[in-house]
Scaffold this motif. Structure first.
Motif, PDB file in Angstrom:
ATOM      1  N   THR A  18       0.929  -1.113  -0.159  1.00  0.00           N
ATOM      2  CA  THR A  18       0.107   0.004  -0.004  1.00  0.00           C
ATOM      3  C   THR A  18       0.894   1.250  -0.098  1.00  0.00           C
ATOM      4  N   ARG A  19       0.656   2.092  -0.964  1.00  0.00           N
ATOM      5  CA  ARG A  19       1.573   3.268  -0.963  1.00  0.00           C
ATOM      6  C   ARG A  19       0.791   4.633  -1.059  1.00  0.00           C
ATOM      7  N   ILE A  20       1.320   5.637  -0.518  1.00  0.00           N
ATOM      8  CA  ILE A  20       0.723   6.947  -0.359  1.00  0.00           C
ATOM      9  C   ILE A  20       1.696   7.917  -1.136  1.00  0.00           C
ATOM     10  N   ILE A  25       5.440   9.195  -0.545  1.00  0.00           N
ATOM     11  CA  ILE A  25       5.930   9.840   0.863  1.00  0.00           C
ATOM     12  C   ILE A  25       5.676   8.754   2.009  1.00  0.00           C
ATOM     13  N   ALA A  26       5.017   7.656   1.817  1.00  0.00           N
ATOM     14  CA  ALA A  26       4.824   6.584   2.650  1.00  0.00           C
ATOM     15  C   ALA A  26       4.426   5.271   2.033  1.00  0.00           C
ATOM     16  N   ARG A  27       4.812   4.059   2.655  1.00  0.00           N
ATOM     17  CA  ARG A  27       4.430   2.793   2.432  1.00  0.00           C
ATOM     18  C   ARG A  27       3.843   2.189   3.557  1.00  0.00           C
ATOM     19  N   PRO A  28       2.844   2.545   4.039  1.00  0.00           N
ATOM     20  CA  PRO A  28       1.984   2.177   5.266  1.00  0.00           C
ATOM     21  C   PRO A  28       2.021   0.747   5.326  1.00  0.00           C
ATOM     22  N   GLN A  29       1.927   0.014   4.267  1.00  0.00           N
ATOM     23  CA  GLN A  29       1.498  -1.450   4.449  1.00  0.00           C
ATOM     24  C   GLN A  29       2.419  -2.407   3.605  1.00  0.00           C
ATOM     25  N   ILE A  30       3.101  -3.252   3.978  1.00  0.00           N
ATOM     26  CA  ILE A  30       3.945  -4.238   3.183  1.00  0.00           C
ATOM     27  C   ILE A  30       3.563  -5.816   3.407  1.00  0.00           C
ATOM     28  N   HIS A  31       2.714  -6.434   2.594  1.00  0.00           N
ATOM     29  CA  HIS A  31       1.914  -7.330   3.145  1.00  0.00           C
ATOM     30  C   HIS A  31       2.473  -8.790   2.657  1.00  0.00           C
ATOM     31  N   GLY A  32       1.900  -9.736   3.051  1.00  0.00           N
ATOM     32  CA  GLY A  32       2.103 -11.174   2.534  1.00  0.00           C
ATOM     33  C   GLY A  32       1.232 -11.844   1.548  1.00  0.00           C
ATOM     34  N   HIS A  33       0.068 -10.809   1.233  1.00  0.00           N
ATOM     35  CA  HIS A  33      -0.930 -11.421   0.230  1.00  0.00           C
ATOM     36  C   HIS A  33      -1.220 -10.190  -0.629  1.00  0.00           C
ATOM     37  N   LEU A  40       4.457   6.217  17.256  1.00  0.00           N
ATOM     38  CA  LEU A  40       5.416   6.994  16.438  1.00  0.00           C
ATOM     39  C   LEU A  40       5.422   6.201  14.713  1.00  0.00           C
ATOM     40  N   GLY A  41       5.266   4.722  15.152  1.00  0.00           N
ATOM     41  CA  GLY A  41       5.505   4.343  13.766  1.00  0.00           C
ATOM     42  C   GLY A  41       5.102   2.745  13.748  1.00  0.00           C
ATOM     43  N   ALA A  42       5.510   1.901  13.016  1.00  0.00           N
ATOM     44  CA  ALA A  42       5.171   0.507  13.235  1.00  0.00           C
ATOM     45  C   ALA A  42       6.318  -0.481  12.809  1.00  0.00           C
ATOM     46  N   ASN A  43       6.410  -1.572  13.357  1.00  0.00           N
ATOM     47  CA  ASN A  43       7.394  -2.582  12.871  1.00  0.00           C
ATOM     48  C   ASN A  43       6.610  -3.748  11.988  1.00  0.00           C
ATOM     49  N   MET A  44       7.680  -4.247  11.354  1.00  0.00           N
ATOM     50  CA  MET A  44       6.893  -5.391  10.534  1.00  0.00           C
ATOM     51  C   MET A  44       7.247  -7.009  10.980  1.00  0.00           C
ATOM     52  N   SER A  45       6.407  -7.563  10.846  1.00  0.00           N
ATOM     53  CA  SER A  45       6.398  -9.006  11.239  1.00  0.00           C
ATOM     54  C   SER A  45       7.334  -9.828  10.347  1.00  0.00           C
ATOM     55  N   ALA A  46       7.829 -10.733  10.790  1.00  0.00           N
ATOM     56  CA  ALA A  46       8.635 -11.654   9.666  1.00  0.00           C
ATOM     57  C   ALA A  46       7.696 -12.282   8.573  1.00  0.00           C
ATOM     58  N   LEU A  47       6.406 -12.648   8.534  1.00  0.00           N
ATOM     59  CA  LEU A  47       5.787 -12.906   7.647  1.00  0.00           C
ATOM     60  C   LEU A  47       5.094 -11.735   6.771  1.00  0.00           C
ATOM     61  N   GLY A  48       5.184 -10.566   7.273  1.00  0.00           N
ATOM     62  CA  GLY A  48       4.513  -9.424   6.685  1.00  0.00           C
ATOM     63  C   GLY A  48       3.172  -9.508   6.699  1.00  0.00           C
ATOM     64  N   LEU A  49       2.764  -9.732   7.942  1.00  0.00           N
ATOM     65  CA  LEU A  49       1.021  -9.718   8.060  1.00  0.00           C
ATOM     66  C   LEU A  49       0.865  -8.582   9.028  1.00  0.00           C
ATOM     67  N   SER A  50       1.224  -8.733  10.523  1.00  0.00           N
ATOM     68  CA  SER A  50       0.675  -7.820  11.482  1.00  0.00           C
ATOM     69  C   SER A  50       1.848  -6.900  11.639  1.00  0.00           C
TER      70      SER A  50
END
Length: 631
Positions: free
Chosen positions: A439-441, A460-468, A527-537
């Motif tokens: 998902t890109r902004i 300016i942001a890539r709020p979601q990098i997913h596994g699906h 402030l932000g978010a961390n990515m899980s190993a599988l790219g889900l949560s």
């Protein structure tokens, strides 16, 4: 409309184009026009490195674009100063090759023609050289086992291009994937075509400018597929009878071959002179015969440094050596790009002549899988790479006395189909989702330093990098109206909240002199978010947590597979580059909306932003299932 009222005209102009690069090795080309071409699905995209904007896309191909090549390329920029038209070749997976024309005066594009003799399978490489200001020779290869050689007579003012096929070469069951053309030094009218592919050999063909290319010899040294080839121009003024060929392979090695003119076969006197052997000694190879001349081929150097397949090698473009700009010099400098996520610049030492790695740049993203190609700018002061994720990386040498390479802004976009877009409720930015699982902004950056006073759009942001694969998105009501819900093939709708780092970055992008509202500092503690190993949560990073970061060497700071520890949210004062987008712009996930049994494919929100309707596929009855969530 009634006859008493005049019809009003609506002016429509392109403001922003976002696109990612196809995952193909020979897809990108940097031309003497200082523009970069690349394939974006079925279109050819053109972007300007100076403004970091995609200028236009050229529709015409019916299949995905595999490769592009400028005529003239950066190698022949010194011959292109008087040209008012530049040309571009593009090949696709169906075997079609299209010739495009760019008129520099008005920046106008037109499709000149499609080559009549198409390959039966996908085009894998196109290469070409300028033999004069009005004549070019180019070759194309395909997985169908054929190589075509063409002559292109460039158009004059108001004229048309003339195209003719010089030769068709059949290379057998193991196709060629890399090509390079050059004029043989000291032998006007003769050319050499190098090709490499799946048989681990470099094949050399000799021919005249009128055609009739014949196999001359093979260079055997690599132990895996040949991935890239590039001829230099005559290496320097005092060795005008020699050229160099650089080759790279999946064996992780780079080899430099030297071709030196021995003399005429009709000359009975001893014309072969043994060159002095230096510390950078070479191994003599076969002799290449072209017409009445012969060339001694030798292995000049073996470059070892990359840790994975080397997909691309390219000589630095010639530089001007006189004030009148009439003479040029071929720099002894090679750029290589590899799947080990690095690009290297190789140069020989002045005293010993041994080739060494003098510059290394690369990508730090955990999700990156390396570079598919590297390219020089026409002046040799910038290098460009494109990678597996469809992203570009640009470095510029900003040093004065010492080389200092710094990353620069580049255009970005999805490298797979865009499935949905939505405007922010405040209208300040646009959110897009894609089958590339991101998902890109995109937003206009009003205070970015550019060559024009107009605002320029950037990611300016890539709020979601997913596994699906992500299929749909909807903007909903949130703090500051910055919250969205996305649906993917995983059957769950996920809600994301804008973190404090994004709100501050957005404020800097859209307001040049306005101050950040202090009340948001109290309301938004994430402030932000961390990515899980599988790219889900994506788990939130709180403001207080960042201020008390534990030591990584201690037991409390051990890295785990649950998150990427290096993901530190950042407030950007200028448009972020690829590494920053992939790491530091994630949004935390606040809710999961369950209920669907199959893939989500549509989301919609009411005007107040408090109700979300979602739908999914139901395969058994060929119908859809709908849900409505209240937030």
């Amino acid at each position: 409309m009634s006859g008493n009222k005049e019809e009003s005209e609506v002016e429509v102009k392109s403001v922003f184009i976002g696109a990612g690069c196809n995952r193909v090795v020979n897809n990108v080309s940097w031309g003497a026009s200082d523009l970069v071409s690349f394939g974006a699905q079925n279109a050819v995209a053109i972007f300007c490195p100076k403004t970091a904007q995609i200028l236009t896309t050229l529709p015409g191909h019916k299949a995905s674009v595999n490769c592009t090549h400028w005529i003239p390329s950066t190698k022949f920029a010194f011959k292109a100063k008087q040209l008012d038209r530049h040309y571009l070749l593009s090949g696709d997976t169906d075997g079609a090759i299209i010739l495009w024309e760019l008129t520099l005066a008005g920046k106008k594009w037109r499709q000149v023609l499609q080559l009549p003799q198409s390959h039966k399978k996908g085009v894998t490489c196109i290469t070409g050289i300028m033999v004069s200001e009005t004549d070019a020779i180019f070759a194309s290869t395909s997985s169908d086992g054929t190589v075509y050689v063409w002559e292109l007579v460039l158009t004059s003012a108001g004229g048309e291009c003339k195209l003719s096929c010089l030769e068709t070469l059949f290379v057998g069951s193991k196709p060629m994937v890399a090509l390079s053309l050059a004029e043989l030094p000291g032998n006007s009218g003769h050319m050499v075509l190098a090709m490499g592919g799946l048989d681990n050999k470099v094949h050399l063909y000799c021919g005249e400018r009128t055609g009739k290319f014949v196999h001359a010899c093979d260079l055997k040294a690599h132990t895996d597929w040949i991935r890239s080839l590039d001829f230099s121009l005559p290496i320097c003024n005092d060795e005008a009878n020699s050229i160099l060929l650089v080759s790279s392979s999946q064996d992780k090695g780079i080899r430099i071959w030297k071709m030196t003119l021995r003399g005429s076969l009709t000359n009975n006197q001893g014309t072969y002179r043994k060159e002095e052997i230096s510390l950078a000694s070479y191994i003599e190879g076969p002799v290449l015969v072209a017409g009445s001349s012969s060339y001694q081929i030798s292995l000049e150097s073996l470059l070892i440094g990359h840790e994975d397949w080397v997909y691309s090698v390219e000589w630095q473009p010639p530089s001007i050596t006189s004030v009148e700009e009439t003479t040029y010099h071929q720099p002894q400098s090679i750029l290589s790009a590899s799947m080990d996520k690095t690009m290297m610049i190789w140069q020989p030492e002045r005293k010993t002549g041994i080739w060494m790695n003098v510059v290394t740049v690369g990508e730090l993203s955990h999700s990156a899988l390396g570079f598919y190609g590297g390219h020089w700018s026409p002046d040799g002061n910038a290098i460009l790479a494109h990678g597996y994720g469809g992203a570009f990386h640009l470095w510029k040498n900003v040093g004065v006395d010492v080389d200092h390479w710094q990353p620069q802004k580049v255009p970005s976009g999805h490298f797979a189909a865009v499935t949905d877009i939505a405007w922010a409720r405040s209208g300040e930015y646009m959110v897009s989702v894609s089958l590339d699982q991101t998902t890109r902004i995109f937003a206009p950056w009003q205070n970015s330093a550019s060559l024009t006073d107009k605002e320029s759009w950037h990611e300016i942001a890539r709020p979601q990098i997913h596994g699906h694969d992500i299929n749909c998105v909807a903007i909903i009501q949130g703090k500051g109206n910055h919250r969205f819900v996305g649906g993917a093939d995983e059957k769950v709708a996920r809600v994301f909240e804008a973190p404090l780092s994004f709100l501050k970055t957005l404020n800097l992008a859209t307001c040049q002199k306005s101050s950040f509202p202090e009340n948001l500092q109290v309301d938004v503690q994430i402030l932000g978010a961390n990515m899980s190993a599988l790219g889900l949560s994506q788990k939130p990073i709180y403001v207080n947590t960042v201020q008390e970061t534990p030591e990584r060497n201690g037991n409390d700071g051990l890295d785990t597979l649950e998150s990427i520890p290096d993901a530190v949210p950042v407030v950007f004062t200028e448009p972020p580059i690829e590494d920053q987008l992939a790491y530091h712009t994630l949004w935390p996930e606040s809710h999961k909306l369950y209920g669907h049994g199959n893939e989500l494919f549509s989301l919609s929100c009411d005007h107040e932003g408090k109700l979300v309707a979602s739908s999914c596929k139901v395969y058994a009855y060929n119908t859809k299932c709908y849900f409505c969530f209240k937030l």
